[in-house]
Structure formats: structure tokens, C-alpha cells
Design a protein around this motif. Sequence first.
Motif, mmCIF file in Angstrom:
data_model
loop_
_atom_site.group_PDB
_atom_site.id
_atom_site.type_symbol
_atom_site.label_atom_id
_atom_site.label_comp_id
_atom_site.label_asym_id
_atom_site.label_seq_id
_atom_site.Cartn_x
_atom_site.Cartn_y
_atom_site.Cartn_z
ATOM 1 N N ASP A 1 0.158 12.060 5.396
ATOM 2 C CA ASP A 1 0.028 11.718 6.091
ATOM 3 C C ASP A 1 -0.675 11.828 7.761
ATOM 4 O O ASP A 1 -0.094 11.765 8.574
ATOM 5 N N SER B 1 0.111 14.131 -3.771
ATOM 6 C CA SER B 1 0.303 14.599 -3.014
ATOM 7 C C SER B 1 1.756 14.123 -2.570
ATOM 8 O O SER B 1 2.713 13.591 -3.291
ATOM 9 N N GLU C 1 -2.617 18.638 -5.286
ATOM 10 C CA GLU C 1 -3.350 18.325 -6.312
ATOM 11 C C GLU C 1 -3.361 18.151 -7.810
ATOM 12 O O GLU C 1 -3.384 17.317 -8.387
ATOM 13 N N PRO D 1 4.137 8.256 0.370
ATOM 14 C CA PRO D 1 3.614 7.475 0.907
ATOM 15 C C PRO D 1 4.374 7.307 1.732
ATOM 16 O O PRO D 1 5.009 7.504 3.261
ATOM 17 N N TYR E 1 -6.178 16.062 0.522
ATOM 18 C CA TYR E 1 -5.811 15.327 1.568
ATOM 19 C C TYR E 1 -4.489 15.854 1.840
ATOM 20 O O TYR E 1 -4.242 16.321 1.275
ATOM 21 N N GLN F 1 1.051 2.757 -3.471
ATOM 22 C CA GLN F 1 -0.288 2.711 -4.609
ATOM 23 C C GLN F 1 -0.315 4.369 -3.575
ATOM 24 O O GLN F 1 0.312 5.501 -3.176
ATOM 25 N N TYR F 2 -1.145 5.166 -4.559
ATOM 26 C CA TYR F 2 -1.783 6.522 -4.692
ATOM 27 C C TYR F 2 -1.884 6.889 -3.273
ATOM 28 O O TYR F 2 -2.904 5.981 -2.244
ATOM 29 N N PRO F 3 -2.018 7.651 -2.798
ATOM 30 C CA PRO F 3 -2.900 8.307 -1.440
ATOM 31 C C PRO F 3 -4.025 8.606 -1.286
ATOM 32 O O PRO F 3 -4.455 8.821 -3.011
ATOM 33 N N PRO F 4 -4.700 8.788 -1.195
ATOM 34 C CA PRO F 4 -5.824 9.424 -0.436
ATOM 35 C C PRO F 4 -6.121 10.510 -1.391
ATOM 36 O O PRO F 4 -5.103 11.801 -1.504
ATOM 37 N N ILE F 5 -6.699 10.826 -2.633
ATOM 38 C CA ILE F 5 -7.711 12.624 -2.790
ATOM 39 C C ILE F 5 -8.772 13.565 -2.529
ATOM 40 O O ILE F 5 -9.361 12.124 -2.024
ATOM 41 N N GLY F 6 -8.324 14.645 -2.801
ATOM 42 C CA GLY F 6 -9.678 14.708 -1.679
ATOM 43 C C GLY F 6 -9.043 16.376 -1.118
ATOM 44 O O GLY F 6 -9.790 15.999 0.345
ATOM 45 N N THR G 1 0.572 -1.503 0.153
ATOM 46 C CA THR G 1 -0.123 -0.025 -0.504
ATOM 47 C C THR G 1 0.971 1.400 0.016
ATOM 48 O O THR G 1 0.263 2.304 -0.509
#
Length: 380
Positions: free
Chosen positions: A53, A244, A239, A247, A50, A43-48, A40
Motif C-alpha cells: 500500500d 500480497s 507474489e 489490502p 507490488y 479485491q486483489y491489489p495490483p501485481i507486478g 475495492t
Amino acid sequence: MSEHTGRVLRFSRGIPPIEAIPGDRLAEQVRAVLDEFGPTMFQYPPIGSYLGDPALREQLAKAHNADPDHIVVTTGSLQALDLLATRLLTGDSPLVYVEGPTYDRAARIFERHGARVSSIPVESDGMDIGRLRDRLRDEVPDVLYTIPDFQNPSGVTLSGEKRRELVELAEVYGFTVLEDIPYRRIRFHGTPPPGLGEIAGSARVITIGSLSKVLSPGLRVGYAVSDGDTARTLATLSEGVYLSPVPLCQAVAARCLRLGIVDENVARIVDLLRPRHDAAEAAVRAMIGDAMLAVPGGGYYIGVRLSVDEDEQSFIDRASREGLALIPGSAFYPRAERRPPGELFLRLPFQSLTPDEFEAGVGRLSTVISARTRLEGVNR
């Protein structure tokens, strides 16, 4: 003057010495993060909107006595500064006050965003607040940018009294203060004055920080401490540029903060660099006298101001022939400001040189100075 045939000594970049980076401890934390989170981390982190961490923001919030939701993590502190410039410098011809001299990359960011950038001179105890007060009567900036602790490039620290005055002026006139604190914890002597964000009251102060000097520049972890609305706006802006921060790097930084590795490394850095600072101060005092702006007491730099009878580039070229690499001091001022004839500022980084190397460099600088210059210190 004859060409110098020995090793070139570089009073140039302000990067951490490699021995100040805890490589083995960082490698351990990378393995621990991958063991815990697995793929993980790739992987891309969440967006919106964000903010970064959550574990990292929690640790940074503890360090700054702040709300984690008021912190946005960025890819280095310059990214935070660029996002803030986008957010704050609106309208026609916004105005930014900076210290003179100031961090060159910061000045270039403001200029790139279309700001009029104007400098307020620094004194041995930081920005000339009297000069700032006079300037505010004529024109109030949108933003004032300061590095209050062991400033890059001059090495000066803004005194406690001047910090209170600056915050009071920001409150009265309504401008935003950006305090940039990359060197704040790299203190060798004395007691730290409070951060501007700590004494802000109703004044608007945004703190820009970084782990580059206290842990690792290669992690590229920076951040801004502001308010919830500003933090979310910066996250949204980011974004649209780079999605971001990384991670894996954020997770490693969070562990290093939580486990005390950053605190341990700061103590190690201070022990490593204190002798270099003390020897550098002694060398400058002995060989170029009152030209030093201030005894830094921390950070990476000693700033000197000279009176010369030649143009800056000629001086730099003569230094090069003596085996000394210097950055033109004019780079640390807004591009629209022409430096007074005969005045020369130089930044002398000591963090990556041994005491003997720094002393040798100052000896070469003294040779260049003695040929065609006279010294003039701001504190004489």
C-alpha cells in the motif's frame, strides 16, 4: 517433589497482552477505510513487483527516514525474513551468524533455507563483538541476524559502541546485517541508541519491522527497509507465494500511523508494561540473584542463565510439576549446536503477567532451582 495443584503460570509465549491492543480504535479505522474505499478493499491489489500500500509505505518511510520505494510490506515480519533468506542465502552451504541465544523462529527459517547457522554469545550489552571479530578471521558469513533492542529471548540491548563496531565489521568484511526491531519502541527506561540502519554508512544493513507489538499482531503487517532493487525482488518473490499482504489491513495500518494512533498506543503500552518490567526485575533479583543476563529496560523478556546438575528436559519437567510452564532454552540456539552440559538458559516473559503472577512464577522457579541447581550469572 509434590505435584502442584494451583494455576499453571506460563513463562512461554511472547504475545501482547490483550489490553495493549486498541480494539475500539482499530474498529473505527476499519469502518473509515471501508467508507472511503468501499469494496475495492476486498479485491486483489495490483501485481507486478507490488511493494505494498503506497500510503502505508509513505508512513513507514517517514518513521525510518527512508525512500518509500525501498520498503516492501509483508504479511508479518517473519514473511519478510523468509523472503530475505531466499534472496540472500544462495550458493552451497551459506553461513548465517546469529546471537546466542536468538529468536527461535528466525533460526529455523535460516536452517530451512539450507544455511549453516552459528551463534555468537550475547553479553549484558549485546553480542560479544570480540568473539565475532575472532570468528570473522576464520569465516565470513553471508548474513548476520540481530535483534539489537530488548532482544528476544534474552532481553539484552546492543550498546551504542557495539553497534558502531558491528557496522564497521560489516563494511570491512562485506556481510549483510539483518536488524529485526519488533520491540525497539517498547522502552521503559533510558535513551535509545541509534538503529543500525541509521549508522550503516556503506555497510549493508536491512531493517525488518512489524506493527505486531505496537498496534496489533492480528493485522499481520510487517515490512523490510532495504534498497530499491532488493525491495522489488522481495515483492516479486512474495507474489509467487501469497500475491500480497491484505489490502484492508494495510490501509488500516496506514491510517493508524498517519493519525497518530500508533504513537498513542505505544505510550499506553509503555505505561502499562513499565510496572510489570520493574516488578519482574525486582522479583528475579530477589529470588534467583545474579542469573539475570541484563536488566532489559524495555521489551517483553528477562533472560536468565543457570548452572544445573541435570539435563534440560528433567529441569523443565520438574518445573511443570510445580505449576510452571517453561520453554526449553535450547530452542533458542541453532539446531546443530549442542548446549554445554550443565548450562541452562531460560526466557521469562513478563508482559502478559501481573506483578503478583510473575513473582509467584519466579518463586516456583526458585523452588525448582534450589532443589538441584546452583546459580551462575554472566555478570558476576
